[in-house]
Design an enzyme around this catalytic site. Structure first.
Site, PDB file in Angstrom:
ATOM      1  N   GLY A  70       0.613  -1.261   0.091  1.00 45.87           N
ATOM      2  CA  GLY A  70      -0.008  -0.101  -0.057  1.00 45.87           C
ATOM      3  C   GLY A  70       1.033   1.146  -0.096  1.00 45.87           C
ATOM      4  O   GLY A  70       0.628   2.242  -0.754  1.00 45.87           O
ATOM      5  N   THR A 238      11.271  -7.757 -11.719  1.00 44.52           N
ATOM      6  CA  THR A 238      10.846  -8.878 -11.781  1.00 44.52           C
ATOM      7  C   THR A 238       9.590  -8.942 -10.923  1.00 44.52           C
ATOM      8  O   THR A 238       9.533  -8.817  -9.779  1.00 44.52           O
ATOM      9  CB  THR A 238      11.963 -10.045 -11.278  1.00 44.52           C
ATOM     10  OG1 THR A 238      13.118  -9.760 -12.014  1.00 44.52           O
ATOM     11  CG2 THR A 238      11.244 -11.302 -11.349  1.00 44.52           C
ATOM     12  N   CYS A 326       1.687   1.448  11.907  1.00 47.98           N
ATOM     13  CA  CYS A 326       2.583   2.041  11.016  1.00 47.98           C
ATOM     14  C   CYS A 326       3.243   3.405  11.707  1.00 47.98           C
ATOM     15  O   CYS A 326       4.375   3.668  11.197  1.00 47.98           O
ATOM     16  CB  CYS A 326       2.037   2.502   9.502  1.00 47.98           C
ATOM     17  SG  CYS A 326       1.821   1.059   8.638  1.00 47.98           S
TER      18      CYS A 326
END
Length: 384
Positions: A70, A238, A326
């Site tokens: 996110g 990748t 967070c």
């Protein structure tokens, strides 16, 4: 017993997700850019994952871009859009209660010469559409508003905001941080008027380290990571096949019985809110428990510091969060709770409970029993 009530921080992977991640790491482990059979098999996982996610949004698979999560999705949406449209204007609108994954890139763009307007919220954590209307100018190129606030669960009037933005500023793009909303609501960006939407895998029982950014076809957005030209040249590197495959399965599974699951979560949230309301010195924050997001409840336990309560509950097998996971390590007050006008005491004693469709009634009952036991003890200790 154990009561895990920190699902907004992260969720347990579905068994089906763990299985496909294992399979793509140990068996179908090819590089999807390779032209041999192993590469083709790996590329098929990525393609199918985009199709599954696109189906939940009623979007096109080519409008789904996998990211590392996110935070990257939000950074890319803000910075990539701002830089790509700088000649059209330099004004960005967001809110005072955004997650740091939006507020930090907004501050970065301010340092680069952009003007940023941060909308305030009322005491329940909701923006004013009138304030948004007044903030829109011919220079506005981007508006970023979160769907569900990660600390108090306030759901913003996204559909009304989208209509207002596109009516007053047809050239402006609308980005929605749906990291706490995707998997809890059916969100159809084209129907609503959302140009970009961010989501994260580990919030919906998918793997960590994977997310996606929905970008409506035609949006002018600069690439954020340059290199080998993967994902149509928009996000090189990748492809994370295990992450993408796991996220695709998680998205498909979480939307399978969405209405029933969210109704059950809301029932548990109401049970928790009712029980907390009976405890002394507890103040709930945000809108009424029966409104807004079905899975997030924030409360202050006056006279007890949030960290003390968190660890006391942890010792008894109950896991909650002292605010957003967070930002819980930061010493400064929560921007969300500050915007709500909470006192310092209320902020320092605030914790977040967050549910998932796997949450059980027994967990809520146990948590309320433990709180009733430990709060008087903790308050006596604090007074000494």
């Amino acid at each position: 017993m154990e009561a895990y009530l920190d699902n907004s921080a992260t969720t347990r992977c579905y068994d089906s997700v763990a299985e496909i991640v294992r399979k793509t790491m140990l068996e179908d482990y090819g590089n999807p850019s390779a032209m041999h059979k192993k590469g083709v098999e790996a590329e098929q996982y990525v393609r199918e994952a985009k199709e599954k996610i696109a189906k939940t949004l009623k979007a096109e698979p080519k409008e789904i871009y996998f990211t590392s999560g996110g935070t990257e999705s939000n950074n890319w949406a803000l910075i990539g859009t701002a830089l790509a449209n700088r000649r059209q204007g330099n004004h960005i609108i967001t809110t005072a209660i955004e997650h740091p994954a939006v507020s930090a890139p907004a501050s970065f763009l301010e340092e680069q010469g952009f003007t940023v307007t941060r909308l305030g919220v009322d005491e329940t954590g909701h923006i004013s559409l009138e304030e948004l209307s007044q903030a829109l100018t011919p220079e506005t190129i981007l508006v970023s508003i979160m769907y569900v606030n990660n600390e108090i669960g306030a759901v913003q009037p996204v559909e009304e905001a989208a209509r207002l933005i596109h009516e007053k500023c047809p050239r402006a793009y609308f980005h929605v941080d749906a990291i706490q909303g995707y998997g809890k609501y059916r969100i159809y960006p084209k129907r609503v008027g959302i140009d970009m939407l961010s989501a994260s895998g580990h919030k919906i029982h998918g793997p960590k380290g994977i997310g996606f950014l929905y970008v409506r076809e035609g949006v002018k957005l600069f690439p954020y990571i340059y290199g080998g030209g993967q994902q149509r040249g928009m996000r090189s590197g990748t492809d994370n096949v295990p992450g993408a495959a796991g996220l695709g399965v998680a998205a498909e599974e979480i939307y399978r019985n969405l209405e029933e699951d969210t109704a059950r979560m809301r029932e548990l949230k109401l049970l928790l809110a009712e029980g907390l309301g009976k405890l002394e010195g507890v103040k709930l924050h945000g809108g009424a428990p029966g409104e807004d997001a079905p899975h997030i409840l924030n409360a202050s336990f006056l006279g007890v510091r949030s960290e003390v309560l968190l660890h006391t509950l942890e010792e008894r097998g109950i896991y909650i969060s002292a605010g957003s996971a967070c930002s819980s390590h930061k010493r400064s007050g929560s921007p969300t709770l500050t915007a709500l006008g909470l006192s310092r005491e209320e902020m320092e004693s605030s914790v977040r409970f967050s549910l998932a469709e796997t949450s059980r009634r027994e967990e809520i009952t146990y948590t309320l029993q433990v709180l009733a036991e430990v709060l008087p003890m903790l308050r006596r200790f604090t007074r000494k």
